[in-house]
Design a protein around this motif. Sequence first.
Motif, PDB file in Angstrom:
ATOM      1  N   PRO A   1      -8.615   1.394   6.251  1.00 31.71           N
ATOM      2  CA  PRO A   1      -7.924   0.520   5.279  1.00 31.71           C
ATOM      3  C   PRO A   1      -6.826   1.255   4.510  1.00 31.71           C
ATOM      4  O   PRO A   1      -6.357   0.750   3.478  1.00 31.71           O
ATOM      5  N   PHE A   2      -6.431   2.422   4.992  1.00 31.07           N
ATOM      6  CA  PHE A   2      -5.442   3.204   4.241  1.00 31.07           C
ATOM      7  C   PHE A   2      -4.080   2.514   4.200  1.00 31.07           C
ATOM      8  O   PHE A   2      -3.382   2.570   3.193  1.00 31.07           O
ATOM      9  N   LEU A   3      -3.703   1.863   5.325  1.00 30.25           N
ATOM     10  CA  LEU A   3      -2.372   1.240   5.370  1.00 30.25           C
ATOM     11  C   LEU A   3      -2.216   0.135   4.332  1.00 30.25           C
ATOM     12  O   LEU A   3      -1.245   0.141   3.562  1.00 30.25           O
ATOM     13  N   PRO A   4      -3.125  -0.846   4.247  1.00 26.88           N
ATOM     14  CA  PRO A   4      -2.973  -1.859   3.184  1.00 26.88           C
ATOM     15  C   PRO A   4      -2.978  -1.258   1.792  1.00 26.88           C
ATOM     16  O   PRO A   4      -2.202  -1.667   0.922  1.00 26.88           O
ATOM     17  N   ALA A   5      -3.881  -0.280   1.567  1.00 27.18           N
ATOM     18  CA  ALA A   5      -3.919   0.345   0.240  1.00 27.18           C
ATOM     19  C   ALA A   5      -2.605   1.053  -0.070  1.00 27.18           C
ATOM     20  O   ALA A   5      -2.084   0.984  -1.193  1.00 27.18           O
ATOM     21  N   LEU A   6      -2.055   1.748   0.955  1.00 31.28           N
ATOM     22  CA  LEU A   6      -0.787   2.442   0.746  1.00 31.28           C
ATOM     23  C   LEU A   6       0.347   1.457   0.454  1.00 31.28           C
ATOM     24  O   LEU A   6       1.146   1.658  -0.472  1.00 31.28           O
ATOM     25  N   LEU A   7       0.381   0.372   1.246  1.00 35.82           N
ATOM     26  CA  LEU A   7       1.454  -0.604   1.044  1.00 35.82           C
ATOM     27  C   LEU A   7       1.349  -1.290  -0.312  1.00 35.82           C
ATOM     28  O   LEU A   7       2.340  -1.417  -1.041  1.00 35.82           O
ATOM     29  N   PHE A   8       0.142  -1.744  -0.669  1.00 38.05           N
ATOM     30  CA  PHE A   8      -0.008  -2.426  -1.953  1.00 38.05           C
ATOM     31  C   PHE A   8       0.195  -1.466  -3.117  1.00 38.05           C
ATOM     32  O   PHE A   8       0.781  -1.837  -4.144  1.00 38.05           O
ATOM     33  N   GLY A   9      -0.270  -0.231  -2.990  1.00 36.81           N
ATOM     34  CA  GLY A   9      -0.048   0.746  -4.059  1.00 36.81           C
ATOM     35  C   GLY A   9       1.424   1.077  -4.234  1.00 36.81           C
ATOM     36  O   GLY A   9       1.937   1.148  -5.362  1.00 36.81           O
ATOM     37  N   SER A  10       2.119   1.273  -3.113  1.00 34.37           N
ATOM     38  CA  SER A  10       3.553   1.560  -3.198  1.00 34.37           C
ATOM     39  C   SER A  10       4.307   0.378  -3.791  1.00 34.37           C
ATOM     40  O   SER A  10       5.243   0.548  -4.594  1.00 34.37           O
ATOM     41  N   SER A  11       3.913  -0.831  -3.412  1.00 30.37           N
ATOM     42  CA  SER A  11       4.571  -2.022  -3.954  1.00 30.37           C
ATOM     43  C   SER A  11       4.349  -2.127  -5.458  1.00 30.37           C
ATOM     44  O   SER A  11       5.269  -2.474  -6.216  1.00 30.37           O
ATOM     45  N   ALA A  12       3.119  -1.835  -5.888  1.00 27.72           N
ATOM     46  CA  ALA A  12       2.843  -1.895  -7.320  1.00 27.72           C
ATOM     47  C   ALA A  12       3.667  -0.861  -8.080  1.00 27.72           C
ATOM     48  O   ALA A  12       4.237  -1.149  -9.149  1.00 27.72           O
ATOM     49  N   ALA A  13       3.761   0.371  -7.527  1.00 24.77           N
ATOM     50  CA  ALA A  13       4.561   1.408  -8.188  1.00 24.77           C
ATOM     51  C   ALA A  13       6.042   1.023  -8.215  1.00 24.77           C
ATOM     52  O   ALA A  13       6.735   1.193  -9.231  1.00 24.77           O
ATOM     53  N   LEU A  14       6.552   0.476  -7.096  1.00 20.03           N
ATOM     54  CA  LEU A  14       7.946   0.053  -7.046  1.00 20.03           C
ATOM     55  C   LEU A  14       8.213  -1.087  -8.011  1.00 20.03           C
ATOM     56  O   LEU A  14       9.255  -1.121  -8.688  1.00 20.03           O
ATOM     57  N   LEU A  15       7.255  -2.006  -8.111  1.00 22.08           N
ATOM     58  CA  LEU A  15       7.423  -3.130  -9.026  1.00 22.08           C
ATOM     59  C   LEU A  15       7.418  -2.657 -10.479  1.00 22.08           C
ATOM     60  O   LEU A  15       8.192  -3.141 -11.313  1.00 22.08           O
ATOM     61  N   ALA A  16       6.537  -1.714 -10.788  1.00 23.39           N
ATOM     62  CA  ALA A  16       6.513  -1.160 -12.150  1.00 23.39           C
ATOM     63  C   ALA A  16       7.819  -0.438 -12.474  1.00 23.39           C
ATOM     64  O   ALA A  16       8.372  -0.573 -13.577  1.00 23.39           O
ATOM     65  N   LEU A  17       8.323   0.341 -11.506  1.00 27.38           N
ATOM     66  CA  LEU A  17       9.598   1.021 -11.711  1.00 27.38           C
ATOM     67  C   LEU A  17      10.733   0.023 -11.889  1.00 27.38           C
ATOM     68  O   LEU A  17      11.631   0.212 -12.727  1.00 27.38           O
ATOM     69  N   MET A  18      10.704  -1.055 -11.120  1.00 25.63           N
ATOM     70  CA  MET A  18      11.735  -2.077 -11.242  1.00 25.63           C
ATOM     71  C   MET A  18      11.662  -2.773 -12.595  1.00 25.63           C
ATOM     72  O   MET A  18      12.686  -3.089 -13.209  1.00 25.63           O
TER      73      MET A  18
END
Length: 437
Positions: free
Chosen positions: A140-157
Amino acid sequence: MTIATVVSFGVVLLAGVGLITMTYPARARADLMDQAASASRHVATMVDRQRLTGPIPPQDNVHFMQVVDARGDVVAASSTLAGRPPLTRAWPTGGDSRVEDRVCRPDGCLIVVGTRNASTPYGPIVAYGAVRETFLMRSPFLPALLFGSSAALLALMAWGAWYGVGRVLAPVERIRRGLEQISAVDLGRRIEVPATRDEVSELAATVNDTLDRLENAVDRHRRFVSDASHELRTPIAALTVRLEAGLEERTEADWRAALDDAYRLSDIVQDLLLMARLDAGPEVAHERVNLGRLVEAEIARRPCRLPVTTEVQSGVYVRGNRLRLARLFTNLLSNADRYGDSRVLVRVLRSGEWALLDVVDDGPGIPAELRERVFERFTRLDRTRSRDTGGSGLGLPIARDIARAHGGEIKIVEGPDTRVSLRIPLADQAERREGTR
């Protein structure tokens, strides 16, 4: 702005992550299966005419390969599977020549594809090719990586939107605070213009220009009220005195003087009302006016102290309000008749795209440094002249306001005589401009 940015980009990111999560494993498994199938077909072709000696060489970077006969024995294998039992017991059934399977071992899972060949030196065989599943496919690393990266990118945005919009709107907030501190009694303050040379700096400059115009309008209004009060006080006081005296003496001279004061008071009030209408700028009906005939009619209708000579060119048409143009001319004529010594000359002619109206008198003239000041309201240059015999100081300002409302201009031209010159667009030019608007 921050909430809108986070919501809109969050929806896009969530949809993208969901799409990748659902499509990547299937797409990756299909690619690996195609790779294993290609290797198995190649090995099945190799054993079509001869037996294999030694390990099966790698095919298309596939290192796990076996050839299994009908009895389930491994008759050939790659070096990585030497001495190992068959990868799978799956065998093509029916009319299929291909079989697919997934085999998991302690060291990982393999995607296995087998191709059947019935006519080989070994008899019917199945050539198996296998590839190892990637780490991302089995965890399950890929979904966790994608959702985590999206959350970090959204917070940065979100932080970037909050910070960026705040920086952009900070000058606007300063402008708002500055405007809050400006009141009707203190219009001299101005907004600081940022050195950014962008829309916000242009807004600040426009606000300052508006404040300049507002301050000028308020100053003009205050001067107007003050001057009007001063101008009205004199004829009202004189009229009151003469009426009081007339109650006792009842002489004809007193009544006539009182009537003159009443006429003068009425003229001043009419001028004030006209200036108020001109300042309000209401729309008035415009028509095609023969400027030469209008001038000749006004000269014939109005008695003058001095003889008036005319030089009128025929066919000089302008577009405007007849009554206001007549008032403009009579103001200029009254001014020349009042201050001229022996004669007045009126000229109407065409000059290019303009109609020119000149009113010339041979009076004492106006100094060059004061030629603009005479167009200010209630301005009198001759301080020794009596207010009873002089004008109200509104004639030339009214004339200039009427001229500007018609797209023209009035100025005093240098020369031996006093020449007040009006320039106004010809009717054709005025109609063309109105058509383009």
